[in-house]
Design a protein around this motif. Sequence first.
Motif, PDB file in Angstrom:
ATOM      1  N   ASP A  37       0.853  -1.187   0.000  1.00  0.00           N
ATOM      2  CA  ASP A  37       0.000   0.000   0.000  1.00  0.00           C
ATOM      3  C   ASP A  37       0.887   1.235   0.000  1.00  0.00           C
ATOM      4  OD1 ASP A  37       0.986   0.199   2.582  1.00  0.00           O
ATOM      5  OD2 ASP A  37      -0.958   0.076   3.571  1.00  0.00           O
ATOM      6  N   GLY A  38       0.271   2.418   0.073  1.00  0.00           N
ATOM      7  CA  GLY A  38       1.043   3.646   0.023  1.00  0.00           C
ATOM      8  C   GLY A  38       1.946   3.847   1.222  1.00  0.00           C
ATOM      9  N   ILE A  39       1.479   3.455   2.403  1.00  0.00           N
ATOM     10  CA  ILE A  39       2.294   3.623   3.607  1.00  0.00           C
ATOM     11  C   ILE A  39       3.563   2.787   3.498  1.00  0.00           C
ATOM     12  CG2 ILE A  39       2.373   3.365   6.111  1.00  0.00           C
ATOM     13  CD1 ILE A  39      -0.714   3.620   6.090  1.00  0.00           C
ATOM     14  N   SER A  40       3.411   1.517   3.178  1.00  0.00           N
ATOM     15  CA  SER A  40       4.580   0.643   3.084  1.00  0.00           C
ATOM     16  C   SER A  40       5.527   1.098   1.986  1.00  0.00           C
ATOM     17  CB  SER A  40       4.149  -0.811   2.859  1.00  0.00           C
ATOM     18  OG  SER A  40       3.376  -0.948   1.680  1.00  0.00           O
ATOM     19  N   ALA A  41       4.998   1.621   0.894  1.00  0.00           N
ATOM     20  CA  ALA A  41       5.857   2.106  -0.190  1.00  0.00           C
ATOM     21  C   ALA A  41       6.686   3.295   0.269  1.00  0.00           C
ATOM     22  CB  ALA A  41       5.006   2.483  -1.398  1.00  0.00           C
ATOM     23  N   HIS A  42       6.068   4.222   0.987  1.00  0.00           N
ATOM     24  CA  HIS A  42       6.807   5.365   1.524  1.00  0.00           C
ATOM     25  C   HIS A  42       7.904   4.911   2.489  1.00  0.00           C
ATOM     26  CE1 HIS A  42       4.997   9.106   0.091  1.00  0.00           C
ATOM     27  NE2 HIS A  42       3.792   8.565   0.205  1.00  0.00           N
TER      28      HIS A  42
END
Length: 330
Positions: A37-42
């Motif tokens: 998801d976006g959090i893990s990607a960041h």
Amino acid sequence: MSASQSNLPVSYKANMPRGLRQLMKEKDCVICPGVFDGISAHVATAAGFDALYLAGSGASGSVIGEPDLSVITCNEMADTARMIVGVTSVPVIADADTGFGGPLNVARTIALLEAAGVAGCHIEDQTFPKRCGQLSGKDVVDIETYVERIGAAVHARRNPDFLIIARTDARNAGTFGGEHAGEAAFAEGVRRLKAALAAGADVAFMESPRTMDESARLVKALAPHPVMINVLPNGLTGNYRIEDCKRLGFKLAIYPCTGFIPATIAMEKSYSALRDTGTDLESCDGWQIKDFFERVGLKTSWDFDHEIAQKTESEVNPKKYEELEAHDLF
């Protein structure tokens, strides 16, 4: 790419496939932690990894709330990939399952993932519906159908740098003995990967070689082609460290569970703490909401807003137009 561009649309990241290929030339082994998801990607990008892996297992749980049993669709994976590419600055490899059908479906899968900006994807030989490679009860299609899938992917890509990774699950397939499969299953996996490479695949990927000796033999048998390894905690392959992946000669190593298993453990503890103690304060470890926003790009977003405001003022000066009289307009 400037800092202010890192959150802009994926069209600004069209050279990610070329970037991944360059990394493979420069690195002994490119390490790709799993994101979902976006959090893990960041967070994974901030940790300094050279590339990321969009894990179908994590995406299935996060995006649709289901285990990895071939329930998530091609469009859902492509949409998730597009979002992840949009928030990272490094190449992303995506899990494309079986290609989601026959040759036409595979071609559309490649088109959607290329449009999403990913650097490459892997396509496997499991029957449909497939399941996570670590689960029992899976099987594979015949070698002709598998090679057609790979050939369709190679033919469909528009960017020649887009990486086609051929995966086989023959090592643990029911046809070849399942959990009790032995040397014949390993040999069948090598056979299939050689055929896939002949069909134009760029990288070979055997799901779950059982021992380090098998891993070393796999890399040797497929040389000079690059080989990818999948490392899951307490999985069928074993708990390979990064040094093991390099020593065995793998060119790419994916660690799918690095994000979603620890995140799930942490959430279970936090929700239980709120239920049992009446507060989540200890679980948040001193963070405020702003600390979270900073992990998902707050500074970049604010910098972009500030940059646009400054450019608008200095280059256009909108107030000047507010003062124009009617006779100045015509």
